[in-house]
Motif scaffolding. Structure first.
Motif, mmCIF file in Angstrom:
data_model
loop_
_atom_site.group_PDB
_atom_site.id
_atom_site.type_symbol
_atom_site.label_atom_id
_atom_site.label_comp_id
_atom_site.label_asym_id
_atom_site.label_seq_id
_atom_site.Cartn_x
_atom_site.Cartn_y
_atom_site.Cartn_z
ATOM 1 N N THR A 1 0.771 -1.121 0.262
ATOM 2 C CA THR A 1 -0.354 0.106 -0.153
ATOM 3 C C THR A 1 0.966 1.435 0.171
ATOM 4 O O THR A 1 0.446 2.475 0.013
ATOM 5 C CB THR A 1 -0.839 0.001 1.189
ATOM 6 N N ASN A 2 2.080 0.945 0.320
ATOM 7 C CA ASN A 2 3.186 2.305 -0.040
ATOM 8 C C ASN A 2 3.675 2.864 -1.557
ATOM 9 O O ASN A 2 3.503 4.023 -1.353
ATOM 10 C CB ASN A 2 4.301 1.730 0.810
ATOM 11 N N PRO B 1 -1.394 2.147 -3.579
ATOM 12 C CA PRO B 1 -2.288 2.598 -2.431
ATOM 13 C C PRO B 1 -4.148 2.274 -3.051
ATOM 14 O O PRO B 1 -4.210 2.521 -4.427
ATOM 15 C CB PRO B 1 -2.359 4.053 -2.273
ATOM 16 N N ILE B 2 -4.973 1.283 -2.395
ATOM 17 C CA ILE B 2 -5.912 1.274 -2.221
ATOM 18 C C ILE B 2 -6.642 2.461 -3.158
ATOM 19 O O ILE B 2 -7.235 2.289 -3.823
ATOM 20 C CB ILE B 2 -6.625 0.439 -1.559
ATOM 21 N N GLY B 3 -6.142 3.212 -2.227
ATOM 22 C CA GLY B 3 -7.553 4.563 -2.062
ATOM 23 C C GLY B 3 -7.964 5.175 -1.585
ATOM 24 O O GLY B 3 -8.694 6.077 -0.985
ATOM 25 N N PRO C 1 -6.888 5.464 -7.232
ATOM 26 C CA PRO C 1 -5.234 5.250 -8.187
ATOM 27 C C PRO C 1 -5.470 4.025 -8.961
ATOM 28 O O PRO C 1 -4.789 4.092 -10.025
ATOM 29 C CB PRO C 1 -4.313 5.409 -6.640
#
Lengths: 1032, 261
Positions: free
Chosen positions: B132-133, B136-138, B146
């Motif tokens: 997630t860095n 990112p899922i959002g 994204p």
């Protein structure tokens, strides 16, 4: 040739054959077309039917969920007393039992299971006993008696494994599973046996679908989207574990998770915010709390993570090997962060039912304590001043500075010095800090004075509004980091304006002492020169040390207008005496009206000031060199007695702001035994001070004596007056132990005996023992509150101990003294450190009779910028001791002790948690305040802990230690909101004509949903929901 | 005499001219009637097929979208119906696994291949080990997803042929309709315009496809439901004059309201 032979003509026969073939051919084609058409129609019909059944099952399932929700709402209605506020119905639980959902068809080993569709009407009805529920308002049970595990038409059934899929309960027998609820053309109907009409399409009983459900309690589970921290950060965040401000500081090892599992979980979940402990702490206390943990944090570059469904969580647990903990974990929870406590209708005017307060249609909000940070502003901006005015009703007074936190409370009115909630509602705003205190603290306990015998009690002491302001100031000073006392100007309109001070870690007046020294002359008859001294004794009764950011210099000041006079009795003949004035003057005429003490110093024990620029010192030999005021009668006359009278005086203890001296403590108002009440007009803090010494038979007795002292029960307040004590010269004792003679042994009768100016609640005619207010338990030496109830003092829990160090007067054992945090609150229960402006009483969050427990409900820690729901709480009535243990363990018993042994151990936490769950199983808490008011049970005039109170020795040693339990749970638990998961399976279809039993349902479509639901128990409003479709 | 009888008999066994003419006339009429019947049947069959084609295309597409929506993840802290640029689009997370992911979570995107007139469904699976860095899922974003930009062509599959236009908008809790998603949205409304395969080919060959699609545009400001908006657009007299009637009639518009979970 015979013409008839033409019939046998081959040509003719051929034509006839062709016609037949043609007809057959056409028939075949037509038949094929018909068959094809019919097949297509059938396929299309079948497809359409499947599609329609699918939609039907979907709509049916959604409708069934609405039905279950409606059932729950009916249960709320039936279990409540209602009141209507602004057209909104408020549902107040009839009893503690109806605080939470009823239990229908539960499985003992699966406490999460609350209800299920159950055909057993007896079991259904017994789930709603009287008087907890109004039977006339209860929903009707509509479940049939056919189990979902029974094979239906075609052999399909709902297996145990399918019901166990949420992993919130374990169905191990078919008899434990839900029963079907049948939907007929005329609606839901209960069938206890088969009726042929269920198969008859023209009958209203024709069944078109069925559903079954279970309802699980999610509220008592840990929200894994919020809970826990990285075990590798434990040492760094130990100060956060001391008090549990949030579920983020829960110790998940108590649930059976390994350190590695927790580390992996938090690292994954908080990928953006858990790199360092400080980063995580900042995230928890700012970003996360702003939304009540509703939102995951992230941006375009990085993001935290979340479990988005229960199936998601289950999959993670399967991957990471902790499926056994799934019945303790949830991904969904929402708790309304709104107060709901009620003291009953009799107290409604001043202490309203919080759940029924509506301000322009908006519920009363909890007051977030982090707004106190506003008052720490060095130079408040216009916006900050506006917020301070709105949130606190305060405005800075001219001269306000970093070192002089001087405010005026100006939001009162001529009729209401602090406005009531009713007025606040009329003004269409949320209450400010002091108004919230007014609405919260039980008003009939405030404003108690010493009674008629102590006319010198300050007028402000008998006025509850002044006490509320002082309590508020004390709370502010607990929160702010500096050591400068908060100063608040306040008027109650009926008396003069007063100036109130918060309580900081500073010395306070504990005693004023008059001594005299007679210097015999050699004449006959003997004469003497008599020197009178006035000394002040100071004491900082708190634990710990004052912060560096605080006063460094203090002084004692007496008002210029105060007068002194020496009266003498002169023997002018045999048994003839002359009582006359020998000398007099004002303090203003003395070389000093103040004694600059210099450094704040230690004063951890009562100490007569012995430094500074006193007008005179009294030297008993180092270190007993006392500084005070000296008054000399140099008449050198034969005298039997002398008397020093000080009139019209108020002593002030002041600190140096850097540019001026600022008062923060006063001592005055003593009325001695001549009945005179002297009023002093220049100082508005307390009343006047008037006292005298009486020197009898001076010579040739010992050259010096303490003749009289006047002392406070608690140096921080003069409530109940200042008591005067004639100290006989035979019992002369060191000055610095005069408050608690005989080695601070409060357990004996050797305490300071007060023979003068007793408060009316002292029943003993021979004297009073004001130090006993520390425990407030000794018969005849108790101070009841204004409502007549005698509540325990801060030292109550120490009374049964034989440890003489367990009191605040002991010179070395300081663990039982009050605490000034000088930092932000990390639990609402830390309000229990704040002084209540009564001798030896801080706000009471430890006794069953507490009049302050509502604080836990009325205040919250952090301001939420979005929403009224918090997602980092646990239902206080959780059936899982592991969950509570995760919150209780590692809570610090005394914040001033850094020893690891000063925290609640895992073993003790589990014991406490088990006791709580045992208690709430049969008597759920209605409110977080019940953790104080109900869990401890005091009885009789001399309170004692009952068997239901914690048996943990460590918690029983002091109020501070005892409050570690509410400190761990006050900001991490809630009782107001039902958090549930409805697991519902709906099937569309019908009973075929040949059906012979209720189980013979022909299934045509099926849907399964897990509906996660948060319902406000007090309004029935659904505050949060998530529908999770289940594919199997 | 006998031969004369035979001749007479032969003559008697034949058809007179009148009979032949009458028979031919009857046959002609019958063929005419049958031809008409076959023509009508053929036309009816063609119309029916087209309608079935339309219905099948639209239904399959709408069913699929509805199924995805029902398992959709709609949270306050997770944007939905926003593409990577922030524009409204049928993009959202669902609680079902997707291509390339091991977690029961995937990002779904519906899109139109306007060249081929195909509705496509993209599916990007999310891994538990998802970094997630870097991707990112959002979470915590309000206006864009994204990861949407990371749905590759290999993760996109055709789901309905003949789709000419697709628009979504929302019915909110206050009764308003908006073309942007918010937490107040209660119902997703999907509008889709489809053409049957046969006419689609004709339209493409005649070059009228672009003219038609240009009428199925997005409203600058959402003022009405797309079904009525597109109907108005397609029935505009000036437009009708520029395209053939069959071309116009080859388009059907479907709309479905899907309750958001």
């Amino acid at each position: 040739m015979n013409p008839n032979q033409s019939q046998g003509n081959p040509n003719t026969e051929s034509r006839r054959g062709i016609a037949l073939l043609s007809i057959l051919f056409y028939l075949a084609i037509v038949s094929l077309l018909v068959v094809t058409f019919m097949t297509m129609v059938r396929l299309e019909r079948s497809a359409s039917r499947n599609y329609s059944q699918s939609l039907k099952a979907e709509q049916f399932a959604l409708g069934s969920l609405d039905y279950v929700i409606q059932q729950l709402r009916q249960q709320i209605t039936a279990g409540s007393d209602t009141q209507t506020v602004n057209s909104e119905i408020i549902y107040t639980p009839k009893t503690n039992i109806s605080v939470r959902p009823a239990k229908i068809g539960t499985i003992p080993a699966s406490p999460n299971l609350l209800q299920k569709s159950l055909g057993d009407n007896t079991a259904f009805n017994t789930a709603f006993p009287t008087p907890d529920y109004d039977a006339s308002l209860l929903p009707t049970n509509l479940a049939s008696t056919v189990s979902t595990t029974t094979d239906s038409w075609g052999g399909r059934s709902i297996s145990l494994d399918r019901w166990n899929r949420p992993q919130l309960a374990t169905f191990s027998q078919n008899s434990e599973t839900p029963d079907w609820v049948l939907l007929t053309r005329s609606g839901l109907q209960q069938f206890t046996s088969f009726a042929s009409t269920v198969t008859n399409r023209s009958s209203n009983n024709f069944v078109i679908g069925r559903f079954a459900y279970t309802i699980y309690d999610l509220g008592g589970l840990i929200n894994i989207n919020s809970a826990g921290f990285r075990p590798s950060h434990e040492l760094d965040v130990s100060d956060r574990l001391d008090t549990k401000a949030s579920l983020a500081w829960a110790d998940l090892t108590e649930l059976g998770l390994s350190g590695g599992q927790i580390e992996g979980l938090v690292t994954w979940r908080n990928a953006r915010n858990s790199t360092s402990s400080s980063q995580y702490t900042s995230y928890v206390e700012t970003t996360a709390t702003e939304s009540g943990f509703a939102r995951a944090d992230g941006d375009l570059n990085s993001s935290d993570n979340r479990f988005v469904t229960r199936q998601d969580l289950i999959q993670y647990a399967q991957v990471n090997g902790f499926t056994n903990q799934l019945d303790l974990l949830t991904h969904f929870q929402a708790h309304l962060n709104l107060p709901s406590h009620s003291l009953g209708t009799s107290a409604a005017t001043e202490n309203p039912d919080f759940s029924a307060v509506r301000i322009n249609g908006t519920p009363l909000q909890r007051f977030p304590l982090d707004r106190l940070k506003l008052l720490e502003s060095i130079n408040p901006s216009i916006t900050q001043l506006s917020n301070i005015a709105a949130y606190f009703g305060l405005a800075p007074v001219s001269g306000f500075s970093v070192t002089k936190r001087h405010w005026v409370y100006n939001q009162g009115s001529s009729t209401e010095p602090i406005k009531s909630i009713d007025t606040v509602i009329a003004e269409n705003r949320q209450p400010n800090f002091f108004e919230m205190l007014y609405a919260t603290l039980e008003n009939d306990t405030l404003g108690q004075d010493g009674g008629n015998n102590i006319a010198y009690t300050s007028a402000s002491d008998s006025n509850k509004f002044h006490q509320i302001i002082r309590i508020g100031a004390a709370i502010i000073d607990q929160y702010d980091a500096d050591g400068y006392p908060t100063i608040i100007n306040f008027t109650d309109q009926s008396t003069a304006a007063f100036q109130h001070y918060g309580i900081e870690n500073l010395p306070y007046f504990s005693e004023l002492i008059l001594k005299f020294r007679a210097i015999p002359n050699s004449s006959t008859p003997p004469t003497a020169t008599v020197e009178h001294y006035l000394f002040c004794e100071l004491w900082n009764p708190h634990q710990g040390t004052a912060p560096a950011n605080g006063p460094s210099q203090i002084r004692v000041l007496i008002n210029d207008s105060a007068t002194w006079r020496i009266n003498a009795v002169e023997e002018i003949g045999s048994n003839q005496f002359n009582f006359g004035l020998v000398d007099t003057g004002t303090f203003g005429a003395l070389p000093y009206t103040s004694i600059d003490i210099g450094s704040v110093g230690n004063y951890s024990n009562p100490t007569v000031i012995n430094t500074g620029n006193a007008s005179s010192s009294y030297d008993l030999g180092a270190p007993l060199i006392f500084n005070g005021w000296k008054f000399t009668d140099a008449s050198d006359l034969p005298q039997l007695a002398q008397q020093l009278v000080i009139d019209d005086a108020v002593f002030q203890l002041q600190y140096f702001t850097g540019s001026e001296w600022q008062t923060y403590n006063t001592f005055g108002g003593l009325l001695f035994d001549d009945g005179t009440v002297l009023r002093e007009s220049g100082i508005q803090n307390h009343g006047p001070f008037y006292f005298r010494d009486d020197v009898e038979e001076i010579a040739p007795r010992s050259p010096e004596r303490t003749v009289i002292s006047t002392l406070k029960s608690d140096p921080r307040t003069q409530r109940f007056g200042a008591s005067a004590s004639n100290m006989t010269w035979q019992s002369f004792s060191p000055l610095n132990t005069s408050l608690a003679p005989n080695g601070q042994n409060l357990g004996s009768n050797n305490e300071q005996v007060i023979t003068e100016s007793q408060a009316s609640f002292y029943s003993g005619s021979s004297g009073a023992y004001p130090a006993r207010l520390w425990t407030n338990t000794y018969t005849g030496h108790q101070a009841p509150d204004r409502d007549g109830v005698t509540r325990p003092g801060d030292g109550f829990l120490t009374q049964s101990t034989t440890n003489n160090t367990s009191n605040p007067f002991h010179s070395t054992g300081t663990d039982y003294r009050p605490i000034i945090l000088n930092r932000e609150f990390r639990s609402v229960a830390e309000l229990g450190y704040a002084f209540r402006d009564q001798p030896w009483k801080t706000l009471d969050l430890f006794s069953a009779d507490s009049a302050d427990a509502r604080l836990l409900d009325a205040f919250s820690l952090y301001e939420q910028t979005s929403g009224n729901t918090r997602h980092d709480l646990v239902d206080l009535n959780t059936p899982h001791p592991e969950v509570l243990a995760a919150l209780i363990t590692k809570t610090r018993l005394n914040p001033n002790s850094s020893a690891t042994t000063n925290t609640i151990s895992s073993s003790d936490a589990n014991t406490l948690a088990q006791q709580i769950t045992n208690y709430t199983e049969n008597q759920p808490f209605e409110n977080i305040a019940d953790l104080v008011n109900e869990f401890d049970d005091y009885s009789g005039s001399s309170p004692s802990l009952s068997s239901s109170s914690p048996s943990i020795t460590l918690l029983s040693i002091s109020k501070i230690a005892r409050e570690s339990l509410p400190r761990s749970l006050a900001s991490t638990t809630s009782t107001r909101t039902w958090n549930l998961m409805i697991d519902l399976i709906a099937q569309s279809g019908s009973y075929p004509p040949t059906a012979s039993g209720l189980a013979d349902f022909k299934i045509e479509g099926e849907r399964r949903y897990w509906l996660h639901l948060s319902i406000d128990r007090y309004t029935g409003e659904v505050v949060n929901r998530q529908l999770e479709i289940v594919y199997e | 005499m006998s031969s004369g009888h035979r001749h007479l008999k032969q003559i008697q066994n034949g058809f007179s001219l009148i009979e032949l003419l009458a028979a031919m006339a009857v046959l002609a009429i019958m063929f005419a009637i049958l031809g008409q019947i076959f023509s009508l049947a053929s036309k009816s069959m063609s119309d029916g097929k087209r309608r079935v084609d339309h219905f099948s295309t639209a239904r399959s597409a709408l069913d699929l979208i509805a199924t995805d929506i029902q398992s959709g993840i709609f949270r306050d802290d997770l944007p939905a119906f926003r593409d990577a640029s922030g524009a409204t689009a049928p993009v959202f997370y669902t609680s079902r696994s997707g291509i390339g992911g091991d977690r029961e979570l995937s990002l779904i995107r519906y899109q139109l291949d306007t060249t081929e007139s195909i509705l496509q469904r993209g599916s990007l699976g999310v891994n538990w080990a998802h970094d997630t860095n870097t991707l990112p899922i959002g979470f915590n974003l309000s206006s864009q997803l994204p990861l949407e930009a990371n749905i590759s062509t290999s993760q996109v599959f055709d789901v309905a042929f003949g789709a000419l236009a697709l628009e979504i908008y929302f019915l909110n809790s206050d009764g308003s309709i908006t073309d942007t998603y918010s937490s107040n949205a209660r119902t997703l409304i999907v509008s889709i315009a489809v053409a049957d395969e046969k006419n689609l080919n004709i339209l493409k060959q005649s070059g009228q496809i672009n003219t038609l699609v240009s009428r199925l545009n997005k409203q600058t400001i959402l003022t009405e439901r797309y079904r009525s908006y597109w109907d108005t657009q397609l029935n505009d007299p000036s437009f009708l004059a520029s395209v053939s009637v069959p071309a116009r009639q080859s388009i059907s518009i479907f709309e479905r309201s899907i309750k958001l979970p």
